[in-house]
Design an enzyme around this catalytic site. Structure first.
Site, PDB file in Angstrom:
ATOM      1  N   HIS A 103       0.838  -1.208   0.000  1.00 54.53           N
ATOM      2  CA  HIS A 103       0.000   0.000   0.000  1.00 54.53           C
ATOM      3  C   HIS A 103       0.869   1.253   0.000  1.00 54.53           C
ATOM      4  CE1 HIS A 103      -3.988   1.908   1.503  1.00 54.53           C
ATOM      5  NE2 HIS A 103      -3.258   2.809   0.885  1.00 54.53           N
ATOM      6  N   ARG A 116       2.254   8.654  -6.765  1.00 54.36           N
ATOM      7  CA  ARG A 116       1.871   9.978  -7.308  1.00 54.36           C
ATOM      8  C   ARG A 116       2.124  10.163  -8.798  1.00 54.36           C
ATOM      9  NH1 ARG A 116      -1.355  10.484  -3.155  1.00 54.36           N
ATOM     10  NH2 ARG A 116      -0.378  11.187  -1.208  1.00 54.36           N
ATOM     11  N   HIS A 167     -10.382   0.651   1.473  1.00 56.11           N
ATOM     12  CA  HIS A 167     -10.152   1.676   2.508  1.00 56.11           C
ATOM     13  C   HIS A 167     -11.525   1.891   3.126  1.00 56.11           C
ATOM     14  CE1 HIS A 167      -8.884   6.060   3.560  1.00 56.11           C
ATOM     15  NE2 HIS A 167     -10.173   6.003   3.816  1.00 56.11           N
ATOM     16  N   HIS A 172      -5.085  -0.609   5.829  1.00 57.68           N
ATOM     17  CA  HIS A 172      -4.761   0.164   7.040  1.00 57.68           C
ATOM     18  C   HIS A 172      -5.853   0.100   8.121  1.00 57.68           C
ATOM     19  CE1 HIS A 172      -7.152   2.856   4.653  1.00 57.68           C
ATOM     20  NE2 HIS A 172      -6.148   3.284   3.915  1.00 57.68           N
ATOM     21  N   ASP A 220       1.188   2.725   3.658  1.00 60.05           N
ATOM     22  CA  ASP A 220       0.310   3.812   3.194  1.00 60.05           C
ATOM     23  C   ASP A 220       1.145   5.078   2.960  1.00 60.05           C
ATOM     24  OD1 ASP A 220      -1.871   5.221   2.324  1.00 60.05           O
ATOM     25  OD2 ASP A 220      -2.819   5.405   4.294  1.00 60.05           O
ATOM     26  N   HIS A 228       3.178  14.230   0.376  1.00 58.47           N
ATOM     27  CA  HIS A 228       2.544  15.498   0.016  1.00 58.47           C
ATOM     28  C   HIS A 228       3.596  16.595   0.100  1.00 58.47           C
ATOM     29  CE1 HIS A 228      -1.552  14.106  -0.203  1.00 58.47           C
ATOM     30  NE2 HIS A 228      -1.444  13.526   0.970  1.00 58.47           N
ATOM     31  N   PHE A 260      -4.533  14.677   3.805  1.00 55.65           N
ATOM     32  CA  PHE A 260      -4.299  13.525   4.674  1.00 55.65           C
ATOM     33  C   PHE A 260      -3.059  12.771   4.183  1.00 55.65           C
ATOM     34  CE2 PHE A 260      -8.919  14.132   5.042  1.00 55.65           C
ATOM     35  CZ  PHE A 260      -9.109  14.024   6.408  1.00 55.65           C
ATOM     36  N   GLY A 261      -2.246  12.268   5.100  1.00 56.96           N
ATOM     37  CA  GLY A 261      -1.201  11.322   4.717  1.00 56.96           C
ATOM     38  C   GLY A 261       0.193  11.720   5.146  1.00 56.96           C
TER      39      GLY A 261
END
Lengths: 437, 325
Positions: free
Chosen positions: A62, A66, A181, A234, A315, A319, A333-334
């Site tokens: 996972h 991008r 998810h 996750h 995961d 960013h 998120f992330g």
């Protein structure tokens, strides 16, 4: 071209192996396991693995690479560089690229970009629905033929149970696991952290555990109905772990993964209770599913220990700093995870006695290969692909985002010290990362 | 960027971060500044040469005016900046804005933002003292301070009082700041409202404070009447119309019937109970008009003390010493 990995301790749960062995690699495959009495080929390059664990290559099922579309955050090449530096020989990128990986051409493009980079293997995950918009099924058969190993709409989970049911029926025809998810967005919308005491304290809108658990239970019922293999991405709540545990005992074809941040941190990190450098409202504590309560974290640990949880997956969600500099409720998120996962797994799981080394290898290699039907991987038996991760359980090191291979630096673990590290990463018999220079 | 704050410069991010003695220091300082607003010439030179920037990402007439008057009555140079939050997402990040303002060397930045935590993030990167004028649903410390000043004026002290807070507790920065302040100064707080807007475990808010064994400094009540019964102070929160659209309650009409402060409900409180509202009021919804206009309602006192409290906050944030009473 021959490579001999000598003096290491081989852990290969798929082969029931947990002992000192030398491994001979030839032409990208494992050629033989040599006992001390066997003759050594004289023309092989030698890797001295003294003090190291020799494991089948770690597979992160996972990640978000991008590319195509968001190359300012990460590219397939930079993501693969981070992967091999973290001990991962294979990564499975989710389809939320631009365009979405809902088409064989994009699947092929991802694999070609990975081949050009020549670092980790990339096994793409195709979309469940076209553009991941939850309405029409994507061409799963074509994507599988192009190299996709599973389907998922990841962060845009299919809300409609009827469409999800058909997606599972259809995916089962092609033997593709459906990765979900689990988040019922009607329950979590607007939320930016776990709904609980800390969200009350900080005045941030919460995402209840219920939003995850309702979808997990739905998927269990759908898996039972369709016979498809469902893999819960996750997993993060005690209730979700318990639901999967019960479903497994009833024979439902279901597996799940946990992310390192969910077995390490809790929602108190959002309030800045994470060491002297931590501060409140740090957007590197924002991810979906969110950091949960301590009780949830303990349930994840128990699931990792007792086998309810099958895999550790990062995961990895890079960013750009500009995006993460926004207000807490506007930031995406992330967090990144490829380079910190193995350190966290050793430090938080192995050295704290939650799991042993055999279980670590199962979680990071054996099981992901089995769930995704990656034949010839997740094991080191002669004939398998020579994807190998060499681990030093005692190596003490600190992670620094400044040194990260990822294009993005959004990690809550900057400066954190770990005990245990991937030292050398070998993909198809080629050393692609070596800590020992 | 050098973010070390010059000597004696102090942020006011929330009441949660303050000790009881800090709160009392601010209130006592505010008492001293009160009479300035009653003078013919409403100005003292306390902050002459200092610059205060009012950085408002969320519109607010009253709070911004109050801060501006507070700065000007202390002779500070006050600049108002209204930024629509949407322009931020077009390019410049929040931290860019902060860095640019910081480069102009203000002594204090007063910030209001619809996102919780913005003042905390700014405080990390700015050399100016950061004063929180309301951040999302988190805190609105100067509102709680002016409420406390109003209560002290009418009740003598806060210790031992029973305060009811009614309405949209979960989304309210006014409620959070008031609960922190009142419980730190020894009051008992009871909250009530529709269950959709009042989480059962809200008393966790003050989990890190120490109280006498058995004390229940913050209680979540099932009914509005239970919260109001015997209260010395009844604080009514403004109800946001958009909560109806998100299905927190069916209609404003039903809200007013079941949760609004009427004279009948107020009769359950102590005979000398006072009524506070942070404004602006929705008359006939969370508070009946006759209650709002009665002598027990101190809503205009709150506004009046707001200026004095903000003078004290600006003075202390930029290096002044608290009054010790």
């Amino acid at each position: 071209m021959k490579l001999l990995i000598t003096n290491g301790h081989v852990i290969d749960p798929a082969a029931g192996q947990n002992s000192g062995k030398d491994i001979l690699v030839e032409d990208g495959r494992v050629a033989a396991w040599l006992a001390s009495s066997d003759e050594r080929p004289s023309d092989a390059a030698i890797i001295d693995a003294s003090g190291l664990i020799v494991a089948p290559g770690f597979i992160d099922m996972h990640v978000h690479l991008r590319e195509p579309g968001h190359e300012h955050k990460e590219s397939i090449a930079s993501g693969c560089a981070a992967a091999v530096a973290g001990g991962w020989t294979s990564v499975c990128p989710m389809p939320n690229t631009n365009p979405v990986n809902d088409d064989a051409a994009i699947t092929r493009y991802m694999i070609e970009q990975a081949e050009r980079a020549g670092l980790a293997n990339v096994f793409p995950i195709g979309a469940i629905t076209k553009a991941s918009d939850g309405t029409e099924l994507a061409e799963m058969g074509e994507m599988k033929a192009a190299g996709a190993v599973a389907v998922s709409d990841d962060g845009r989970p299919v809300p409609n149970a009827g469409i999800m049911r058909r997606a599972m029926q259809y995916a089962a025809d092609f033997g593709l696991p459906v990765i979900d998810h689990c988040e019922d967005k009607s329950l979590s919308s607007g939320g930016v952290m776990h709904e609980g005491k800390v969200s009350l304290l900080l005045g941030l809108k919460g995402m209840p555990a219920l939003a995850e658990e309702i979808d997990v239970v739905r998927d269990i019922l759908l898996a039972r109905d369709t016979g498809a293999h469902v893999h819960i991405a996750h997993i993060s709540t005690a209730g979700a772990v318990e639901a999967v545990r019960r479903a497994k005992s009833e024979g439902v074809s279901i597996t799940c993964e946990a992310a390192p941040h969910h077995f390490t941190l809790t929602d108190s990190a959002v309030a800045g209770d994470g060491g002297e450098s931590a501060s409140a409202y740090d957007t590197n504590t924002k991810m979906a599913p969110p950091l949960r309560s301590e009780q949830d974290r303990e349930a994840i640990l128990e699931g990792l220990r007792d086998g309810t949880i099958d895999a550790i997956a990062t995961d990895h969600a890079p960013h750009h700093a500009d995006e993460k500099s926004l207000e807490y409720d506007r930031a995406p998120f992330g967090i990144t995870g490829l380079e910190t996962a193995v350190g966290l797994a050793f430090t938080e799981l192995v050295h704290k006695g939650v799991i042993d080394l055999v279980r670590l290898v199962e979680l990071c290699s054996t099981n992901p290969a089995r769930i995704l039907s990656l034949t010839g991987r997740g094991t080191l038996v002669p004939g398998s692909v020579a994807d190998i991760t060499l681990l030093d359980p005692e190596h003490v090191w600190a992670f620094s985002v400044a040194d990260s291979r990822s294009r993005s630096k959004n990690s809550p673990f900057d400066g954190r010290e770990f005990r245990g590290k991937a030292i050398t990463t070998i993909v198809a018999g080629r050393v692609v990362f070596n800590e020992r220079g | 960027m050098n973010t070390e704050k010059p000597y004696r410069r102090r942020d006011l991010l929330g009441i949660r971060e303050l000790a009881a003695s800090d709160i009392i220091g601010i209130l006592d300082t505010a008492e001293n500044f009160r009479e300035i607003s009653n003078r013919e010439v409403k100005k003292v030179p306390a902050l002459r040469g200092k610059t205060v920037i009012n950085l408002f990402f969320e519109s607010s007439t009253r709070t911004r005016t109050s801060f501006e008057l507070a700065a000007k009555r202390l002779s500070a140079d006050a600049v108002n900046i209204s930024v629509s939050s949407s322009s931020l997402s077009k390019g410049e990040t929040l931290l860019d804005t902060a860095a640019n303002l910081d480069a102009m060397a203000p002594d204090c930045i007063v910030v209001r933002h619809s996102s919780a935590g913005v003042p905390h993030r700014l405080a990390k990167v700015s050399r100016a003292a950061i004063v929180n004028a309301g951040d999302g649903a988190n805190e609105h410390p100067t509102q709680a301070l002016l409420d406390a000043m109003t209560i002290r004026e009418h009740k003598g002290q806060i210790d031992g009082l029973s305060v009811a807070i009614i309405g949209d507790i979960v989304h309210s920065r006014v409620a959070r700041s008031n609960i922190h302040l009142l419980t730190k100064l020894g009051a008992t707080v009871r909250v009530a409202g529709p269950r959709t807007l009042v989480p059962k475990d809200f008393s966790y808010l003050i989990h890190d404070q120490e109280f006498a064994p058995g004390a229940k400094p913050l209680e979540v009540c099932e009914h509005v009447e239970d919260a109001i019964r015997g209260a010395d102070v009844v604080m009514i929160l403004r109800i946001q119309r958009e909560r109806q659209d998100s299905a927190y309650f069916p209609s404003l009409r039903e809200y007013s019937i079941h949760y609004g402060l009427t004279n009948e409900r107020l009769d359950l409180a102590r005979r000398d109970a006072i009524v506070l509202h942070p404004g602006p009021m929705n008359r006939g919804i969370e508070i009946a008009s006759d209650v709002a206009d009665s002598s027990r309602s101190l809503i205009l006192d709150q506004v009046k003390y707001g200026v004095a409290v903000r003078m004290a906050v600006l003075y202390l944030a930029t290096g002044g010493s608290a009054v010790n009473s």
